[in-house]
Design a protein around this motif. Sequence first.
Motif, mmCIF file in Angstrom:
data_model
loop_
_atom_site.group_PDB
_atom_site.id
_atom_site.type_symbol
_atom_site.label_atom_id
_atom_site.label_comp_id
_atom_site.label_asym_id
_atom_site.label_seq_id
_atom_site.Cartn_x
_atom_site.Cartn_y
_atom_site.Cartn_z
ATOM 1 N N LEU A 142 0.804 -1.216 0.000
ATOM 2 C CA LEU A 142 0.000 0.000 0.000
ATOM 3 C C LEU A 142 0.839 1.269 0.000
ATOM 4 O O LEU A 142 0.431 2.285 -0.573
ATOM 5 C CB LEU A 142 -0.924 0.015 1.218
ATOM 6 C CG LEU A 142 -1.951 -1.117 1.315
ATOM 7 C CD1 LEU A 142 -2.757 -0.989 2.595
ATOM 8 C CD2 LEU A 142 -2.869 -1.144 0.102
ATOM 9 N N THR A 143 2.015 1.229 0.633
ATOM 10 C CA THR A 143 2.811 2.451 0.785
ATOM 11 C C THR A 143 4.043 2.524 -0.098
ATOM 12 O O THR A 143 4.624 3.604 -0.244
ATOM 13 C CB THR A 143 3.272 2.605 2.249
ATOM 14 O OG1 THR A 143 4.089 1.484 2.613
ATOM 15 C CG2 THR A 143 2.084 2.701 3.193
ATOM 16 N N PHE A 144 4.447 1.385 -0.721
ATOM 17 C CA PHE A 144 5.703 1.406 -1.486
ATOM 18 C C PHE A 144 5.607 0.695 -2.831
ATOM 19 O O PHE A 144 6.021 1.227 -3.855
ATOM 20 C CB PHE A 144 6.829 0.791 -0.651
ATOM 21 C CG PHE A 144 8.173 0.830 -1.324
ATOM 22 C CD1 PHE A 144 8.882 2.017 -1.423
ATOM 23 C CD2 PHE A 144 8.732 -0.325 -1.860
ATOM 24 C CE1 PHE A 144 10.125 2.064 -2.058
ATOM 25 C CE2 PHE A 144 9.968 -0.294 -2.491
ATOM 26 C CZ PHE A 144 10.672 0.902 -2.590
ATOM 27 N N LEU A 145 5.066 -0.508 -2.865
ATOM 28 C CA LEU A 145 5.152 -1.316 -4.081
ATOM 29 C C LEU A 145 4.099 -0.942 -5.126
ATOM 30 O O LEU A 145 4.378 -0.996 -6.327
ATOM 31 C CB LEU A 145 5.006 -2.800 -3.737
ATOM 32 C CG LEU A 145 6.092 -3.385 -2.836
ATOM 33 C CD1 LEU A 145 5.782 -4.843 -2.501
ATOM 34 C CD2 LEU A 145 7.462 -3.278 -3.503
ATOM 35 N N HIS A 153 5.650 9.553 -6.604
ATOM 36 C CA HIS A 153 5.056 9.069 -5.357
ATOM 37 C C HIS A 153 4.844 7.566 -5.437
ATOM 38 O O HIS A 153 4.320 7.063 -6.426
ATOM 39 C CB HIS A 153 3.710 9.750 -5.098
ATOM 40 C CG HIS A 153 3.062 9.293 -3.818
ATOM 41 N ND1 HIS A 153 2.195 8.219 -3.766
ATOM 42 C CD2 HIS A 153 3.185 9.737 -2.549
ATOM 43 C CE1 HIS A 153 1.808 8.035 -2.510
ATOM 44 N NE2 HIS A 153 2.390 8.948 -1.764
ATOM 45 N N ARG A 154 5.234 6.861 -4.411
ATOM 46 C CA ARG A 154 5.073 5.416 -4.360
ATOM 47 C C ARG A 154 3.839 5.051 -3.545
ATOM 48 O O ARG A 154 3.426 5.766 -2.640
ATOM 49 C CB ARG A 154 6.312 4.754 -3.775
ATOM 50 C CG ARG A 154 7.610 5.092 -4.529
ATOM 51 C CD ARG A 154 8.699 4.088 -4.207
ATOM 52 N NE ARG A 154 8.331 2.751 -4.679
ATOM 53 C CZ ARG A 154 8.585 2.301 -5.902
ATOM 54 N NH1 ARG A 154 9.197 3.058 -6.781
ATOM 55 N NH2 ARG A 154 8.220 1.067 -6.242
ATOM 56 N N GLY A 155 3.258 3.891 -3.852
ATOM 57 C CA GLY A 155 2.075 3.447 -3.130
ATOM 58 C C GLY A 155 0.791 3.954 -3.761
ATOM 59 O O GLY A 155 0.802 4.610 -4.803
ATOM 60 N N GLU A 397 13.291 -0.918 -7.659
ATOM 61 C CA GLU A 397 13.123 -0.796 -6.214
ATOM 62 C C GLU A 397 14.377 -1.248 -5.483
ATOM 63 O O GLU A 397 14.759 -0.648 -4.462
ATOM 64 C CB GLU A 397 11.920 -1.617 -5.775
ATOM 65 C CG GLU A 397 10.601 -1.032 -6.251
ATOM 66 C CD GLU A 397 9.483 -2.032 -6.336
ATOM 67 O OE1 GLU A 397 8.395 -1.657 -6.801
ATOM 68 O OE2 GLU A 397 9.698 -3.204 -5.946
ATOM 69 N N LEU A 398 15.027 -2.282 -5.980
ATOM 70 C CA LEU A 398 16.286 -2.727 -5.374
ATOM 71 C C LEU A 398 17.317 -1.610 -5.399
ATOM 72 O O LEU A 398 18.060 -1.414 -4.428
ATOM 73 C CB LEU A 398 16.811 -3.965 -6.103
ATOM 74 C CG LEU A 398 18.187 -4.484 -5.675
ATOM 75 C CD1 LEU A 398 18.214 -4.799 -4.179
ATOM 76 C CD2 LEU A 398 18.572 -5.709 -6.488
ATOM 77 N N ALA A 399 17.345 -0.854 -6.485
ATOM 78 C CA ALA A 399 18.279 0.270 -6.573
ATOM 79 C C ALA A 399 17.956 1.337 -5.522
ATOM 80 O O ALA A 399 18.858 2.053 -5.061
ATOM 81 C CB ALA A 399 18.242 0.876 -7.972
ATOM 82 N N ALA A 408 13.665 -9.732 -3.689
ATOM 83 C CA ALA A 408 13.267 -11.064 -4.155
ATOM 84 C C ALA A 408 11.943 -11.482 -3.522
ATOM 85 O O ALA A 408 11.066 -12.041 -4.191
ATOM 86 C CB ALA A 408 14.355 -12.080 -3.828
ATOM 87 N N ALA A 409 11.772 -11.209 -2.235
ATOM 88 C CA ALA A 409 10.519 -11.551 -1.558
ATOM 89 C C ALA A 409 9.359 -10.739 -2.117
ATOM 90 O O ALA A 409 8.255 -11.267 -2.312
ATOM 91 C CB ALA A 409 10.651 -11.315 -0.051
ATOM 92 N N ASP A 410 9.585 -9.460 -2.375
ATOM 93 C CA ASP A 410 8.538 -8.635 -2.967
ATOM 94 C C ASP A 410 8.107 -9.204 -4.316
ATOM 95 O O ASP A 410 6.920 -9.207 -4.661
ATOM 96 C CB ASP A 410 9.033 -7.198 -3.161
ATOM 97 C CG ASP A 410 9.173 -6.433 -1.850
ATOM 98 O OD1 ASP A 410 8.564 -6.850 -0.841
ATOM 99 O OD2 ASP A 410 9.885 -5.414 -1.841
ATOM 100 N N HIS A 411 9.070 -9.681 -5.095
ATOM 101 C CA HIS A 411 8.762 -10.241 -6.404
ATOM 102 C C HIS A 411 7.944 -11.528 -6.283
ATOM 103 O O HIS A 411 6.876 -11.660 -6.887
ATOM 104 C CB HIS A 411 10.060 -10.514 -7.168
ATOM 105 C CG HIS A 411 9.863 -11.254 -8.451
ATOM 106 N ND1 HIS A 411 8.887 -10.915 -9.358
ATOM 107 C CD2 HIS A 411 10.508 -12.324 -8.983
ATOM 108 C CE1 HIS A 411 8.947 -11.739 -10.397
ATOM 109 N NE2 HIS A 411 9.907 -12.602 -10.182
ATOM 110 N N VAL A 412 8.406 -12.459 -5.484
ATOM 111 C CA VAL A 412 7.722 -13.751 -5.370
ATOM 112 C C VAL A 412 6.333 -13.567 -4.763
ATOM 113 O O VAL A 412 5.357 -14.187 -5.207
ATOM 114 C CB VAL A 412 8.568 -14.739 -4.541
ATOM 115 C CG1 VAL A 412 7.812 -16.048 -4.336
ATOM 116 C CG2 VAL A 412 9.901 -15.009 -5.236
ATOM 117 N N ALA A 413 6.212 -12.701 -3.773
ATOM 118 C CA ALA A 413 4.914 -12.477 -3.135
ATOM 119 C C ALA A 413 3.906 -11.860 -4.092
ATOM 120 O O ALA A 413 2.697 -12.043 -3.937
ATOM 121 C CB ALA A 413 5.076 -11.580 -1.916
#
Length: 441
Positions: A142-145, A153-155, A397-399, A408-413
Amino acid sequence: MRPAEYSDDDLEQHARRRRVDDDGQRSAFEHDVDRLLYSTQWRALAGKSQVVASGELGAYHTRLTHSMKVAQLGRRMAERLERRYGGPNPALVEAACMAHDIGHPPFGHAGETALRATMDELRFSGGGLDSFEGNAQTLRVLTFLAAHKYPGHRGLHLTRACLDASVKYPWERAPRDQDPARHRKWGVYVADREAFAWIRDGREDTSVPVEEQLMDWADDVTYACHDVEDFYRTGLIPLAALFPAEGATGPETERETARFLAYVEAKRRAEGEEFDRGAALELLADIGKRLAVHAPYGGTHEDAVAVNRRTADLIAYFTRGIELEVGGPSAIRYGARLLVPGPLRAACDLLKELVWCYVIDRPALATQQHGKRRIVGELLRWTYESPQLLPYERAEELALHGDPLRAAADHVASLTEGQAVALHRKLSGTGLGSVSDNVWP
């Protein structure tokens, strides 16, 4: 009447550093509902498990249909309470309910367990504590991805009140030896500490607003009622034996009741909880007044009507007796407490155990879950070890944050179950697919 504790700041659209003008057509909380509805993360819930895999044959609930019903029930309860107490705001409750599962990974509980175990293994080896938790991932989405329409602005640009109402566990993960409960469940990653502090706006305790309490109860009731309905239809939960019509008990009812209560007792005692068999029998008898059936589900129109009627009766049973304990007319949000009679909460908990006893812990699903955990765990490990496998958005986002394990967790989730299976086949070499295949969210 609008509760005075909904401040002007709550009722405006706002981001962390900017204010967004409203065209006056929708309230701020209605904007929250719409932004969640149009997000890609909301759409992806259609491809994620509620209990069984989203691609399983049969009319099972997915995370999307579950969340839709939680939102509908949460709004209806809020409307009823607003007429009586002047709050909470129904659109705000609806938005919190829509958001509550948006961070959950593919394969439900099995996927979450695999992500946490693999992250723990990799993170602990480096001395870290933070890991994966579906509720904390919701806050991160909700706030970043997630992305809305505002450059820079992210989220999803949700109101502070909506984000606050979406956080079930307002704390970071604690070490196991210090607080086992907060080691198992938490709602904030270290990486999202700053966003969480902004949401709480100086509040340092772990209390939750009344909108979150309504969301939590709507979630429990929906889970208990609709999942039992699903598995009665498919013959996995023997309601006809447990709750025979017109009290026609017999040896089969006694056998199934004893089996079910033995399961619940063993589970509760393993978790260090007391179990009162007599009280449980009384609760089952009360549930049976609304859930009694003549026979296993046969698929006729009459059967479908009867199932829908029983589900409606159960939902009414669990929601009509709720009240608010309010500290004053200006204290609806943090000054109010949702009152659910104790027997209703106990009955709801017992009803949920039917799904665990007859579905989740049955060997057929356990073998599936073993495969699901392997898929998710291996995808996380492979992506962490080879960050070039990240899609463009996760690489960007990794950068920004520099944590390859979190990326990696954000991607798989974020993957649906179909995407996870297809990607695992590609990376394992068991099914290479095509270079033009798009398995990204």
